[in-house]
Design a protein around this motif. Structure first.
Motif, PDB file in Angstrom:
ATOM      1  N   HIS A 113      -3.687  -5.945   5.554  1.00  0.00           N
ATOM      2  CA  HIS A 113      -3.917  -4.496   5.588  1.00  0.00           C
ATOM      3  C   HIS A 113      -2.733  -3.704   5.019  1.00  0.00           C
ATOM      4  CE1 HIS A 113      -1.671  -5.517   9.176  1.00  0.00           C
ATOM      5  NE2 HIS A 113      -1.402  -4.233   9.390  1.00  0.00           N
ATOM      6  N   LEU A 114      -1.655  -4.393   4.642  1.00  0.00           N
ATOM      7  CA  LEU A 114      -0.449  -3.725   4.169  1.00  0.00           C
ATOM      8  C   LEU A 114      -0.252  -3.798   2.650  1.00  0.00           C
ATOM      9  CD1 LEU A 114       1.997  -4.995   6.934  1.00  0.00           C
ATOM     10  CD2 LEU A 114       0.707  -2.852   6.882  1.00  0.00           C
ATOM     11  N   VAL A 115      -1.071  -4.619   1.982  1.00  0.00           N
ATOM     12  CA  VAL A 115      -0.931  -4.796   0.531  1.00  0.00           C
ATOM     13  C   VAL A 115      -2.269  -4.546  -0.153  1.00  0.00           C
ATOM     14  CG1 VAL A 115       0.983  -6.445   0.766  1.00  0.00           C
ATOM     15  CG2 VAL A 115      -1.369  -7.291   0.611  1.00  0.00           C
ATOM     16  N   PRO A 116      -2.222  -4.183  -1.430  1.00  0.00           N
ATOM     17  CA  PRO A 116      -3.480  -4.003  -2.169  1.00  0.00           C
ATOM     18  C   PRO A 116      -4.270  -5.312  -2.229  1.00  0.00           C
ATOM     19  CG  PRO A 116      -1.621  -3.103  -3.409  1.00  0.00           C
ATOM     20  CD  PRO A 116      -1.051  -3.860  -2.249  1.00  0.00           C
ATOM     21  N   LYS A 117      -5.595  -5.199  -2.271  1.00  0.00           N
ATOM     22  CA  LYS A 117      -6.449  -6.395  -2.288  1.00  0.00           C
ATOM     23  C   LYS A 117      -6.143  -7.294  -3.478  1.00  0.00           C
ATOM     24  CE  LYS A 117     -10.588  -4.275  -4.455  1.00  0.00           C
ATOM     25  NZ  LYS A 117      -9.832  -3.446  -5.342  1.00  0.00           N
ATOM     26  N   GLU A 118      -5.686  -6.710  -4.582  1.00  0.00           N
ATOM     27  CA  GLU A 118      -5.343  -7.493  -5.770  1.00  0.00           C
ATOM     28  C   GLU A 118      -4.171  -8.433  -5.502  1.00  0.00           C
ATOM     29  OE1 GLU A 118      -7.320  -3.684  -7.027  1.00  0.00           O
ATOM     30  OE2 GLU A 118      -5.625  -4.157  -5.694  1.00  0.00           O
ATOM     31  N   VAL A 119      -3.251  -8.029  -4.647  1.00  0.00           N
ATOM     32  CA  VAL A 119      -2.123  -8.893  -4.281  1.00  0.00           C
ATOM     33  C   VAL A 119      -2.638 -10.104  -3.496  1.00  0.00           C
ATOM     34  CG1 VAL A 119       0.018  -9.068  -2.943  1.00  0.00           C
ATOM     35  CG2 VAL A 119      -0.411  -7.058  -4.362  1.00  0.00           C
ATOM     36  N   LEU A 120      -3.566  -9.849  -2.585  1.00  0.00           N
ATOM     37  CA  LEU A 120      -4.133 -10.946  -1.801  1.00  0.00           C
ATOM     38  C   LEU A 120      -4.825 -11.963  -2.712  1.00  0.00           C
ATOM     39  CD1 LEU A 120      -5.701  -8.917   1.139  1.00  0.00           C
ATOM     40  CD2 LEU A 120      -3.590 -10.257   1.170  1.00  0.00           C
ATOM     41  N   GLU A 121      -5.540 -11.458  -3.725  1.00  0.00           N
ATOM     42  CA  GLU A 121      -6.218 -12.350  -4.662  1.00  0.00           C
ATOM     43  C   GLU A 121      -5.211 -13.153  -5.465  1.00  0.00           C
ATOM     44  OE1 GLU A 121      -8.678  -9.603  -6.861  1.00  0.00           O
ATOM     45  OE2 GLU A 121      -9.890  -9.146  -5.090  1.00  0.00           O
ATOM     46  N   ASN A 172       0.829  -1.208   0.000  1.00  0.00           N
ATOM     47  CA  ASN A 172       0.000   0.000   0.000  1.00  0.00           C
ATOM     48  C   ASN A 172       0.863   1.258   0.000  1.00  0.00           C
ATOM     49  OD1 ASN A 172      -2.379  -1.449  -0.045  1.00  0.00           O
ATOM     50  ND2 ASN A 172      -2.572  -1.488   2.174  1.00  0.00           N
ATOM     51  N   GLY A 173       2.060   1.181   0.563  1.00  0.00           N
ATOM     52  CA  GLY A 173       2.984   2.310   0.521  1.00  0.00           C
ATOM     53  C   GLY A 173       3.420   2.611  -0.909  1.00  0.00           C
ATOM     54  N   HIS A 174       3.748   1.558  -1.665  1.00  0.00           N
ATOM     55  CA  HIS A 174       4.087   1.737  -3.078  1.00  0.00           C
ATOM     56  C   HIS A 174       2.904   2.346  -3.834  1.00  0.00           C
ATOM     57  CE1 HIS A 174       6.939  -1.885  -2.476  1.00  0.00           C
ATOM     58  NE2 HIS A 174       7.704  -0.805  -2.597  1.00  0.00           N
ATOM     59  N   LEU A 175       1.729   1.788  -3.593  1.00  0.00           N
ATOM     60  CA  LEU A 175       0.532   2.255  -4.298  1.00  0.00           C
ATOM     61  C   LEU A 175       0.239   3.716  -3.977  1.00  0.00           C
ATOM     62  CD1 LEU A 175      -1.332   0.957  -6.312  1.00  0.00           C
ATOM     63  CD2 LEU A 175      -2.834   0.291  -4.449  1.00  0.00           C
ATOM     64  N   ASP A 176       0.510   4.120  -2.760  1.00  0.00           N
ATOM     65  CA  ASP A 176       0.362   5.518  -2.339  1.00  0.00           C
ATOM     66  C   ASP A 176       1.243   6.418  -3.207  1.00  0.00           C
ATOM     67  OD1 ASP A 176       0.167   7.928  -0.930  1.00  0.00           O
ATOM     68  OD2 ASP A 176       0.758   7.066   0.994  1.00  0.00           O
ATOM     69  N   ILE A 177       2.507   6.047  -3.364  1.00  0.00           N
ATOM     70  CA  ILE A 177       3.444   6.830  -4.187  1.00  0.00           C
ATOM     71  C   ILE A 177       2.998   6.812  -5.652  1.00  0.00           C
ATOM     72  CG2 ILE A 177       5.830   6.957  -5.043  1.00  0.00           C
ATOM     73  CD1 ILE A 177       5.601   7.812  -2.111  1.00  0.00           C
ATOM     74  N   ILE A 178       2.564   5.664  -6.142  1.00  0.00           N
ATOM     75  CA  ILE A 178       2.117   5.545  -7.537  1.00  0.00           C
ATOM     76  C   ILE A 178       0.930   6.461  -7.799  1.00  0.00           C
ATOM     77  CG2 ILE A 178       1.036   3.984  -9.215  1.00  0.00           C
ATOM     78  CD1 ILE A 178       2.812   1.732  -7.872  1.00  0.00           C
ATOM     79  N   ARG A 179      -0.044   6.457  -6.917  1.00  0.00           N
ATOM     80  CA  ARG A 179      -1.223   7.330  -7.092  1.00  0.00           C
ATOM     81  C   ARG A 179      -0.811   8.798  -7.133  1.00  0.00           C
ATOM     82  NH1 ARG A 179      -3.855   4.271  -2.736  1.00  0.00           N
ATOM     83  NH2 ARG A 179      -5.073   2.650  -3.716  1.00  0.00           N
ATOM     84  N   PRO A 199       5.317   8.904   1.309  1.00  0.00           N
ATOM     85  CA  PRO A 199       3.966   8.357   1.414  1.00  0.00           C
ATOM     86  C   PRO A 199       3.194   9.084   2.513  1.00  0.00           C
ATOM     87  CG  PRO A 199       5.509   6.906   2.508  1.00  0.00           C
ATOM     88  CD  PRO A 199       6.314   8.001   1.861  1.00  0.00           C
ATOM     89  N   THR A 200       1.895   8.876   2.535  1.00  0.00           N
ATOM     90  CA  THR A 200       1.095   9.433   3.619  1.00  0.00           C
ATOM     91  C   THR A 200       1.528   8.786   4.931  1.00  0.00           C
ATOM     92  OG1 THR A 200      -0.601   7.752   3.264  1.00  0.00           O
ATOM     93  CG2 THR A 200      -0.919   9.891   2.151  1.00  0.00           C
ATOM     94  N   LEU A 201       1.207   9.425   6.023  1.00  0.00           N
ATOM     95  CA  LEU A 201       1.617   8.958   7.342  1.00  0.00           C
ATOM     96  C   LEU A 201       1.158   7.523   7.605  1.00  0.00           C
ATOM     97  CD1 LEU A 201       3.095   9.725   9.900  1.00  0.00           C
ATOM     98  CD2 LEU A 201       0.981  10.734  10.764  1.00  0.00           C
ATOM     99  N   GLU A 202      -0.045   7.175   7.178  1.00  0.00           N
ATOM    100  CA  GLU A 202      -0.547   5.821   7.439  1.00  0.00           C
ATOM    101  C   GLU A 202       0.264   4.737   6.737  1.00  0.00           C
ATOM    102  OE1 GLU A 202      -4.320   4.527   5.260  1.00  0.00           O
ATOM    103  OE2 GLU A 202      -4.363   6.705   5.026  1.00  0.00           O
ATOM    104  N   ASN A 203       0.997   5.102   5.673  1.00  0.00           N
ATOM    105  CA  ASN A 203       1.807   4.129   4.935  1.00  0.00           C
ATOM    106  C   ASN A 203       3.300   4.304   5.147  1.00  0.00           C
ATOM    107  OD1 ASN A 203      -0.248   2.629   3.467  1.00  0.00           O
ATOM    108  ND2 ASN A 203      -0.673   4.578   2.473  1.00  0.00           N
ATOM    109  N   ARG A 249      11.274   8.289  -6.576  1.00  0.00           N
ATOM    110  CA  ARG A 249      11.710   7.436  -5.466  1.00  0.00           C
ATOM    111  C   ARG A 249      10.888   7.798  -4.240  1.00  0.00           C
ATOM    112  NH1 ARG A 249      13.488   3.082  -6.743  1.00  0.00           N
ATOM    113  NH2 ARG A 249      14.551   2.877  -4.778  1.00  0.00           N
ATOM    114  N   GLY A 250      10.569   6.803  -3.454  1.00  0.00           N
ATOM    115  CA  GLY A 250       9.813   7.025  -2.231  1.00  0.00           C
ATOM    116  C   GLY A 250      10.736   7.124  -1.038  1.00  0.00           C
ATOM    117  N   LEU A 251      10.406   8.028  -0.144  1.00  0.00           N
ATOM    118  CA  LEU A 251      11.161   8.192   1.109  1.00  0.00           C
ATOM    119  C   LEU A 251      10.213   8.016   2.271  1.00  0.00           C
ATOM    120  CD1 LEU A 251      13.293  11.397   0.400  1.00  0.00           C
ATOM    121  CD2 LEU A 251      14.072   9.028   0.378  1.00  0.00           C
ATOM    122  N   ARG A 252      10.414   6.964   3.064  1.00  0.00           N
ATOM    123  CA  ARG A 252       9.569   6.723   4.231  1.00  0.00           C
ATOM    124  C   ARG A 252      10.103   7.445   5.461  1.00  0.00           C
ATOM    125  NH1 ARG A 252      10.195   1.191   2.240  1.00  0.00           N
ATOM    126  NH2 ARG A 252      12.019   1.329   3.547  1.00  0.00           N
TER     127      ARG A 252
END
Length: 162
Positions: A152-160, A24-31, A128-132, A96-99
């Motif tokens: 809760h840490l990965v996109p639902k598509e990954v779980l599928e 979800n952190g990656h997805l946050d940066i991608i969005r 990323p946003t604070l939550e990620n 690049r993302g910086l946490r």
């Protein structure tokens, strides 16, 4: 930057990583990057030396599934230097993302190294946003290894896909 046929600027960027798995952190940066650029190429590195948990094909598949709803994003696998891949794609901006501050030193070195190879390459750092902010693939892999709760840490598509 490249020009479109009507002479308006078309802005592309690359966001690269091993995405083992995409979080979800990656997805946050991608969005967020997709709101800044006309096209964002998600470059999934093969990175065999890192010994990824998931195959390159699976990581590309996870990333495609997780980003399919973002219209200006496409996913590409690669196994070269990032700067070479960027040149092939005619892209001069790397995202690049910086946490945390701890990420900054490594990312700064990588940005300088990329620029030394191709001085037209610019690196843009997004947080990323604070939550990620704490989410990383390393943490997710460790939780998976010990059969912990990671949904809760990965996109639902990954779980599928998993």
């Amino acid at each position: 930057m490249s020009e479109t046929q009507d002479n308006t600027t078309y802005r592309k960027a690359i966001y690269s990583g091993t995405f083992d798995p995409i979080t979800n952190g990656h997805l946050d940066i991608i969005r967020r990057a997709s709101n800044i650029f006309d096209e964002v190429i998600i470059a999934v590195a093969k990175s065999e030396r890192k010994g990824p948990m998931f195959s390159h094909e699976d990581r590309v598949k996870f990333t495609e599934a997780s980003t399919s709803h973002i219209k200006n994003v496409r996913v590409e696998g690669f196994d070269t230097l990032l700067v070479e891949f960027a040149t092939q794609q005619k892209v001069n901006t790397i995202i690049r993302g910086l946490r945390a501050v701890s990420d900054f030193e490594y990312e700064l070195q990588m940005g300088y190294a990329n620029s030394s190879i191709n001085n037209k390459i610019e690196t843009l750092y997004l947080m990323p946003t604070l939550e990620n902010a704490f989410v990383s693939s390393t943490i997710v892999r460790e939780i998976i290894r010990f059969d912990g709760k990671f949904q809760h840490l990965v996109p639902k598509e990954v779980l599928e896909c998993i």
